[in-house]
Design a protein around this motif. Structure first.
Motif, PDB file in Angstrom:
ATOM      1  N   SER A 174      32.593   8.896 -44.156  1.00 22.23           N
ATOM      2  CA  SER A 174      33.409   7.894 -43.487  1.00 22.23           C
ATOM      3  C   SER A 174      32.801   7.534 -42.139  1.00 22.23           C
ATOM      4  N   PRO A 175      32.998   6.293 -41.681  1.00 22.14           N
ATOM      5  CA  PRO A 175      32.515   5.945 -40.351  1.00 22.14           C
ATOM      6  C   PRO A 175      33.415   6.473 -39.241  1.00 22.14           C
ATOM      7  N   THR A 176      34.597   6.955 -39.606  1.00 24.68           N
ATOM      8  CA  THR A 176      35.572   7.417 -38.630  1.00 24.68           C
ATOM      9  C   THR A 176      35.679   8.933 -38.691  1.00 24.68           C
ATOM     10  N   PRO A 177      35.337   9.643 -37.607  1.00 26.85           N
ATOM     11  CA  PRO A 177      35.369  11.111 -37.649  1.00 26.85           C
ATOM     12  C   PRO A 177      36.763  11.683 -37.907  1.00 26.85           C
ATOM     13  N   GLU A 178      37.783  11.069 -37.343  1.00 29.44           N
ATOM     14  CA  GLU A 178      39.155  11.563 -37.504  1.00 29.44           C
ATOM     15  C   GLU A 178      39.999  10.523 -38.238  1.00 29.44           C
ATOM     16  N   PRO A 179      40.896  10.971 -39.116  1.00 31.50           N
ATOM     17  CA  PRO A 179      41.798  10.025 -39.772  1.00 31.50           C
ATOM     18  C   PRO A 179      42.640   9.281 -38.738  1.00 31.50           C
ATOM     19  N   ARG A 180      42.971   8.035 -39.038  1.00 33.23           N
ATOM     20  CA  ARG A 180      43.826   7.231 -38.183  1.00 33.23           C
ATOM     21  C   ARG A 180      44.596   6.232 -39.033  1.00 33.23           C
ATOM     22  N   PRO A 181      45.699   5.723 -38.546  1.00 33.59           N
ATOM     23  CA  PRO A 181      46.477   4.773 -39.351  1.00 33.59           C
ATOM     24  C   PRO A 181      45.887   3.373 -39.323  1.00 33.59           C
ATOM     25  N   TYR A 182      46.424   2.533 -40.167  1.00 39.87           N
ATOM     26  CA  TYR A 182      46.143   1.094 -40.169  1.00 39.87           C
ATOM     27  C   TYR A 182      44.677   0.741 -40.430  1.00 39.87           C
ATOM     28  N   ILE A 183      44.090   1.286 -41.471  1.00 36.93           N
ATOM     29  CA  ILE A 183      42.704   0.983 -41.833  1.00 36.93           C
ATOM     30  C   ILE A 183      42.699   0.053 -43.048  1.00 36.93           C
ATOM     31  N   THR A 184      41.916  -1.009 -42.968  1.00 35.29           N
ATOM     32  CA  THR A 184      41.676  -1.880 -44.122  1.00 35.29           C
ATOM     33  C   THR A 184      40.179  -2.156 -44.206  1.00 35.29           C
ATOM     34  N   VAL A 185      39.705  -2.432 -45.413  1.00 31.36           N
ATOM     35  CA  VAL A 185      38.284  -2.684 -45.629  1.00 31.36           C
ATOM     36  C   VAL A 185      38.146  -3.952 -46.451  1.00 31.36           C
ATOM     37  N   THR A 186      37.168  -4.788 -46.074  1.00 33.41           N
ATOM     38  CA  THR A 186      36.867  -5.995 -46.843  1.00 33.41           C
ATOM     39  C   THR A 186      35.364  -6.091 -47.047  1.00 33.41           C
ATOM     40  N   ALA A 187      34.992  -6.649 -48.183  1.00 28.25           N
ATOM     41  CA  ALA A 187      33.573  -6.871 -48.470  1.00 28.25           C
ATOM     42  C   ALA A 187      33.049  -7.958 -47.548  1.00 28.25           C
ATOM     43  N   ARG A 188      31.789  -7.808 -47.162  1.00 35.46           N
ATOM     44  CA  ARG A 188      31.136  -8.825 -46.336  1.00 35.46           C
ATOM     45  C   ARG A 188      29.720  -8.961 -46.856  1.00 35.46           C
ATOM     46  N   GLY A 189      29.427 -10.058 -47.495  1.00 37.20           N
ATOM     47  CA  GLY A 189      28.090 -10.256 -48.034  1.00 37.20           C
ATOM     48  C   GLY A 189      27.865  -9.453 -49.299  1.00 37.20           C
ATOM     49  N   ASP A 190      26.594  -9.350 -49.667  1.00 39.62           N
ATOM     50  CA  ASP A 190      26.249  -8.689 -50.918  1.00 39.62           C
ATOM     51  C   ASP A 190      26.419  -7.179 -50.894  1.00 39.62           C
ATOM     52  N   HIS A 191      26.109  -6.518 -49.782  1.00 40.76           N
ATOM     53  CA  HIS A 191      26.123  -5.053 -49.771  1.00 40.76           C
ATOM     54  C   HIS A 191      26.668  -4.460 -48.473  1.00 40.76           C
ATOM     55  N   ASP A 192      27.508  -5.200 -47.783  1.00 41.31           N
ATOM     56  CA  ASP A 192      28.122  -4.718 -46.547  1.00 41.31           C
ATOM     57  C   ASP A 192      29.638  -4.786 -46.663  1.00 41.31           C
ATOM     58  N   ALA A 193      30.296  -4.121 -45.738  1.00 47.08           N
ATOM     59  CA  ALA A 193      31.756  -4.178 -45.653  1.00 47.08           C
ATOM     60  C   ALA A 193      32.148  -4.157 -44.179  1.00 47.08           C
TER      61      ALA A 193
END
Length: 153
Positions: A94-113
């Motif tokens: 994970s890019p975040t060392p500690e869990p935290r609330p309110y996380i969302t992920v979206t695709a960006r381009g062919d191989h990024d997010a």
């Protein structure tokens, strides 16, 4: 002649209104398959702080290589969450060392997010955090690479 004049007038009117042809239909994601296996997700969850983690969302970049699973420790809007990334089924962490609330992920381009983080500020209610920021991620040489500083309070 009359038909061509009407068509020309219609073209001018629609162009003036900001009309544009419809976008091409979205590409199918069926070719990507279901994403990381249950065992791969469980292995990544086992590295998180102890808790009752459950999957709440999953997705992938357009090229199907970068996948993610968002897990949560509860059902409240401000429950701790974590995003777990995978490269062709292999856990990347994970890019975040500690869990935290309110996380969302979206695709960006062919191989990024893009991972969007939100946090409560001042008198914000649990439903409505006003702090917001994002960080782009990608896979480079089989490792998760965070391209921006992870924002937060």
């Amino acid at each position: 002649m009359r038909v061509s004049v009407l068509l020309a007038a219609l073209a001018v009117l629609t162009a003036g209104c900001g009309w544009s042809p419809p976008a091409s239909p979205p590409t199918s994601t069926a070719a990507c398959g279901p994403g990381p296996s249950e065992d791969a997700v469980s292995a990544e969850i086992s590295m998180l702080p102890a808790g009752r983690w459950r999957e709440t969302a999953r997705g992938h970049a357009a090229d199907c290589r970068l996948n993610w699973v968002v897990v949560s420790s509860g059902s409240q809007p401000d429950s701790a969450q974590q995003v777990l990334f995978f490269d062709a089924g292999k856990g990347l962490g994970s890019p975040t060392p500690e869990p935290r609330p309110y996380i969302t992920v979206t695709a960006r381009g062919d191989h990024d997010a893009v991972v969007q983080y939100q946090w409560r500020q001042g008198q914000d209610q649990p439903c409505c955090p006003t702090g917001i920021g994002s960080a782009r991620v990608t896979v480079e040489d089989g490792r998760l690479t965070v391209l921006d500083p992870v924002p937060g309070p």
